[in-house]
Scaffold this motif. Structure first.
Motif, PDB file in Angstrom:
ATOM      1  N   ASN A 252       0.922  -1.180  -0.073  1.00 52.79           N
ATOM      2  CA  ASN A 252      -0.003  -0.238  -0.035  1.00 52.79           C
ATOM      3  C   ASN A 252       0.677   0.896  -0.319  1.00 52.79           C
ATOM      4  O   ASN A 252       0.348   2.654   0.301  1.00 52.79           O
ATOM      5  CB  ASN A 252      -0.727  -0.314   1.145  1.00 52.79           C
ATOM      6  N   HIS A 253       2.456   0.798  -0.263  1.00 56.16           N
ATOM      7  CA  HIS A 253       3.293   2.222  -0.694  1.00 56.16           C
ATOM      8  C   HIS A 253       3.793   2.306  -1.856  1.00 56.16           C
ATOM      9  O   HIS A 253       4.464   1.262  -1.948  1.00 56.16           O
ATOM     10  CB  HIS A 253       3.800   2.175   0.879  1.00 56.16           C
ATOM     11  N   ASP A 256       6.830   0.002  -1.661  1.00 54.71           N
ATOM     12  CA  ASP A 256       6.552  -1.610  -1.753  1.00 54.71           C
ATOM     13  C   ASP A 256       6.249  -1.668  -2.923  1.00 54.71           C
ATOM     14  O   ASP A 256       6.226  -3.277  -3.434  1.00 54.71           O
ATOM     15  CB  ASP A 256       5.192  -1.388  -0.503  1.00 54.71           C
ATOM     16  N   THR A 280       4.337   9.970  -2.427  1.00 56.12           N
ATOM     17  CA  THR A 280       4.318   9.566  -0.461  1.00 56.12           C
ATOM     18  C   THR A 280       2.523   8.821  -0.345  1.00 56.12           C
ATOM     19  O   THR A 280       2.716   8.586   1.117  1.00 56.12           O
ATOM     20  CB  THR A 280       4.551  10.553  -0.457  1.00 56.12           C
ATOM     21  N   ARG A 281       2.347   9.100  -1.388  1.00 52.46           N
ATOM     22  CA  ARG A 281      -0.024   8.606  -0.867  1.00 52.46           C
ATOM     23  C   ARG A 281       0.140   7.300  -0.613  1.00 52.46           C
ATOM     24  O   ARG A 281       1.194   6.481  -0.742  1.00 52.46           O
ATOM     25  CB  ARG A 281      -0.523   8.589  -1.367  1.00 52.46           C
ATOM     26  N   ILE A 282       0.311   6.783   0.788  1.00 55.13           N
ATOM     27  CA  ILE A 282      -0.011   5.561   1.549  1.00 55.13           C
ATOM     28  C   ILE A 282      -1.806   5.188   1.003  1.00 55.13           C
ATOM     29  O   ILE A 282      -1.964   5.585   1.804  1.00 55.13           O
ATOM     30  CB  ILE A 282       0.092   5.370   2.713  1.00 55.13           C
TER      31      ILE A 282
END
Length: 305
Positions: A252-253, A256, A280-282
């Motif tokens: 979810n990053h 990742d 940088t949105r998670i």
């Protein structure tokens, strides 16, 4: 995972693993033998399956019995199940068929029906652990709800977007549950995330729709040890019931996602593009495995008493 206390033992200490030649199946066989079970390892490719299992478990393991069992051959399934108290079942498509198509769903449904019917006709079977997939839960036109074991993928949605793997897992699991309820079988399903196995590649059918999984917060993965422990836990714990979402990581990053993409495509650039640094949105996870986590914690605490 600690050895099972006596209250978790079934009528027989003999279990069947089918198909035992895959990564999950062969690891399950190895772990079950370590826990003292006698294991009927049912394989489709007898030569390759024998070699893999003997290499993993030892040529002289007297508690390992290997059977040539085809999920489309009812009598071979019955033979492998004879004398077993439980079955761990996972469908492995034929080795010459690495891609899922719409007809694969029909094959998987037929195999599930054969296997569950054979279990119903085997008096010694106490419990069936049916390996399904998280893709049998989250493929639906619903971008607001959080997902857990109560949800089912929409088969029409799967057909519309040609999500054949999700379609196969959904229809096969529904077939298994319907037959189990009709025959009075005790069944528990493990709906696993993407298995992070050594041979994982971009061709894995689970990955169809990966970008959408990521954006929807449902891209989950599981390592082999956690997946195997989960299977054994739901089999041995008499309080287990229904379906269990099984994963221990959520992609979810952006970092990742890039790491996974690099692993799947080794020829890709070793450094992420500049857009990754800016992103940088998670993604908020929208899927939960609380039911399994609670069961495993309680199981471990009882086992250690």
């Amino acid at each position: 995972m600690a050895p099972a206390p006596s209250e978790f033992h079934h009528t027989s200490n003999t279990v069947c693993v089918m198909d035992a030649s895959g990564h999950l199946g062969s690891t399950l066989v190895h772990r079950l033998l370590q826990r003292g079970y006698t294991v009927h390892a049912a394989v489709q490719n007898h030569g390759l399956g024998d070699w893999k299992l003997n290499k993993l478990c030892g040529d002289d393991n007297k508690k390992l019995k290997i059977f040539n069992a085809d999920p489309f051959d009812y009598l071979s399934i019955v033979e492998a199940l004879r004398g077993c108290s439980g079955l761990f079942y996972t469908f492995e498509p034929p080795q010459d068929q690495t891609t899922y198509f719409e007809f694969t769903a029909e094959e998987e449904v037929r195999a599930a029906h054969n296997v569950l019917e054979a279990c119903a006709q085997t008096e010694t079977i106490d419990k069936v652990v049916f390996t399904s997939s998280a893709t049998a839960i989250f493929w639906r036109d619903d971008h607001n709800s959080d997902f857990d074991e109560r949800h089912w993928s929409d088969v029409n949605f799967c057909r519309k977007y040609k999500l054949w793997y999700g379609l196969a897992k959904t229809l096969a699991e529904k077939t298994a549950w319907a037959l189990a309820m009709d025959r009075g079988l005790n069944i528990v399903s493990i709906n696993g995330g993407l298995l992070m196995s050594p041979d994982l590649s971009i061709k894995n059918p689970y990955l169809k729709g990966a970008a959408e999984m990521y954006e929807d917060g449902v891209f989950v993965t599981v390592d082999i040890n956690f997946l195997v422990d989960s299977h054994i836990c739901v089999f041995e714990d008499v309080s287990s019931y229904g379906r269990y979402l099984c994963f221990n990581s959520v992609v979810n990053h952006p970092e990742d996602a890039f790491k996974l993409a690099s692993m799947l495509t080794p020829s890709a650039p070793s450094l992420p593009p500049s857009s990754y640094e800016q992103e940088t949105r998670i993604i908020q996870p929208r899927i939960s495995s609380k039911k399994l986590n609670k069961l495993m914690m309680e199981f471990e605490s009882r086992s250690q008493r």
